[in-house]
Enzyme design. Structure first.
Site, PDB file in Angstrom:
ATOM      1  N   SER A 153       0.823  -1.206   0.000  1.00 41.93           N
ATOM      2  CA  SER A 153       0.000   0.000   0.000  1.00 41.93           C
ATOM      3  C   SER A 153       0.864   1.266   0.000  1.00 41.93           C
ATOM      4  O   SER A 153       1.731   1.446   0.857  1.00 41.93           O
ATOM      5  CB  SER A 153      -0.887  -0.005   1.241  1.00 41.93           C
ATOM      6  OG  SER A 153      -1.374   1.298   1.508  1.00 41.93           O
ATOM      7  N   ASN A 154       0.598   2.147  -0.962  1.00 39.53           N
ATOM      8  CA  ASN A 154       1.261   3.455  -0.971  1.00 39.53           C
ATOM      9  C   ASN A 154       0.696   4.346   0.113  1.00 39.53           C
ATOM     10  O   ASN A 154       1.376   5.214   0.655  1.00 39.53           O
ATOM     11  CB  ASN A 154       1.039   4.153  -2.310  1.00 39.53           C
ATOM     12  CG  ASN A 154       1.519   3.317  -3.467  1.00 39.53           C
ATOM     13  OD1 ASN A 154       2.693   2.983  -3.541  1.00 39.53           O
ATOM     14  ND2 ASN A 154       0.607   2.957  -4.358  1.00 39.53           N
TER      15      ASN A 154
END
Ligand SMILES: *Cc1c(COP(=O)(O)O)cnc(C)c1O
Length: 344
Positions: free
Chosen positions: A79-80
């Site tokens: 996840s960014n």
């Protein structure tokens, strides 16, 4: 001051994100595709912790976190969003606890679990809590927040994707910037295209465009192979954001473009590889396989379908995500897939 800037002035931000981000032309990619002039809005360059679109939202959302000593959020392994939460927590001297959802994406390679964003989360000092993915994006985040509160922590919970009303209102700032930047270049974009996921980015762009770029279409590219759930998330976020900003709510400006070769979340396809290779080899522009390259593949689909005339202008909003590229390195290496990408 424009109506949009006056509205945004009511919502203070922390100043963590480097704004405004640049708007740059992509002349070689535009010439290669033979369609409209393509510009890139560099929201991958918001700065802190390798930047990305979540930082623009966090700048506003975390202004409300005063008094907290702990941030809690969550996302998939690469996840960014949680990488940007972890970077901000480090910068602000807050403890960071992240729910890491396992199983939404099958690990595509050995690097997936320890490279890219996963590596950065550890460097930023986040505490990681592995949890099976159930499809409910926020329940485990709330549970973890409650558990830490019971232990005496002062917790601020950041929703999945930083997509809430305030995050979306914050994203209206990207429209304020694009409006000024395109006016300075004597152009008016026919469309702004970007990867849409948890919905806050598109909700903010749509709401901002009603005020400052009324003739510009906002087109969210579906990166999940599931356009309808994306549309529902954008609509829900837009409704909440409109209420917070005291603006009329209308969902008729939400456009979600499915991709012709739409693949599941986090799964690579040939058109995505082609888009990534074109942007890199023609413009030195780095895209990631989960979001930005899929959005570029969607843009290329629409350009090739003749959606815009050659004298029109479109803006690709680069939402970041580039660290995830390295988590997919083993797959990008495959000469066979690069061969077939060339034929796409
Ligand atoms: C989260 C994310 C998106 C999607 O933005 P939403 O606001 O969740 O719709 C697009 N691109 C990248 C790189 C992201 O990390």
């Amino acid at each position: 001051m424009s109506q949009l800037n006056a509205l945004l002035a009511r919502f203070p931000r922390l100043g963590l994100a480097q704004l405004p981000t640049p708007l740059e032309p992509l002349p070689r990619l535009s010439a290669h595709l033979g369609g409209p002039a393509i510009w890139v809005k560099r929201d991958d360059m918001t700065g802190l912790g390798f930047g990305g679109n979540k930082l623009r939202k966090l700048d506003y959302v975390l202004h409300e976190a005063g008094g907290a000593d702990t941030l809690v959020s969550g996302g998939v392994v690469q996840s960014n969003s949680q990488r940007q939460v972890a970077a901000v927590a480090a910068k602000l001297g807050l403890q960071c606890h992240l729910v890491v959802y396992r199983g939404r994406v099958a690990d595509p390679s050995p690097a997936y679990g320890r490279s890219g964003n996963a590596l950065l989360n550890q460097l930023f000092g986040a505490h990681l809590h592995e949890t099976p993915w159930t499809g409910d994006r926020n329940a485990a985040i709330e549970n973890l927040a409650d558990k830490l509160r019971a232990r005496g922590r002062r917790v601020f919970a950041v929703p999945y994707g930083v997509s809430n009303a305030l995050g979306a209102v914050g994203y209206m700032s990207a429209i304020a910037e694009i409006a000024v930047q395109s006016r300075a270049r004597a152009m008016e974009p026919a469309a702004i295209l970007h990867a849409s996921g948890s919905g806050g980015t598109q909700a903010g762009l749509v709401l901002g465009a009603t005020l400052a770029l009324p003739n510009t279409r906002i087109i969210g590219i579906d990166v999940d192979g599931e356009p309808e759930p994306v549309r529902r998330r954008v609509a829900a976020c837009l409704k909440d954001a409109a209420a917070l900003a005291e603006l009329p709510y209308a969902d008729d400006r939400i456009e979600i473009a499915p991709r012709s070769s739409g693949s599941r979340y986090g799964v690579l396809d040939i058109a995505t590889l082609e888009a990534m290779r074109l942007a890199a080899s023609l413009e030195g522009l780095v895209l990631d396989p989960v979001y930005s390259a899929k959005a570029m593949a969607g843009l290329i689909d629409l350009v090739r379908a003749g959606r815009w005339r050659a004298d029109e202008q479109i803006v690709f909003l680069h939402s970041g995500g580039t660290p995830a590229l390295f988590a997919y390195a083993d797959m990008l290496d495959l000469p066979a897939s690069m061969e077939s990408a060339g034929q796409g």
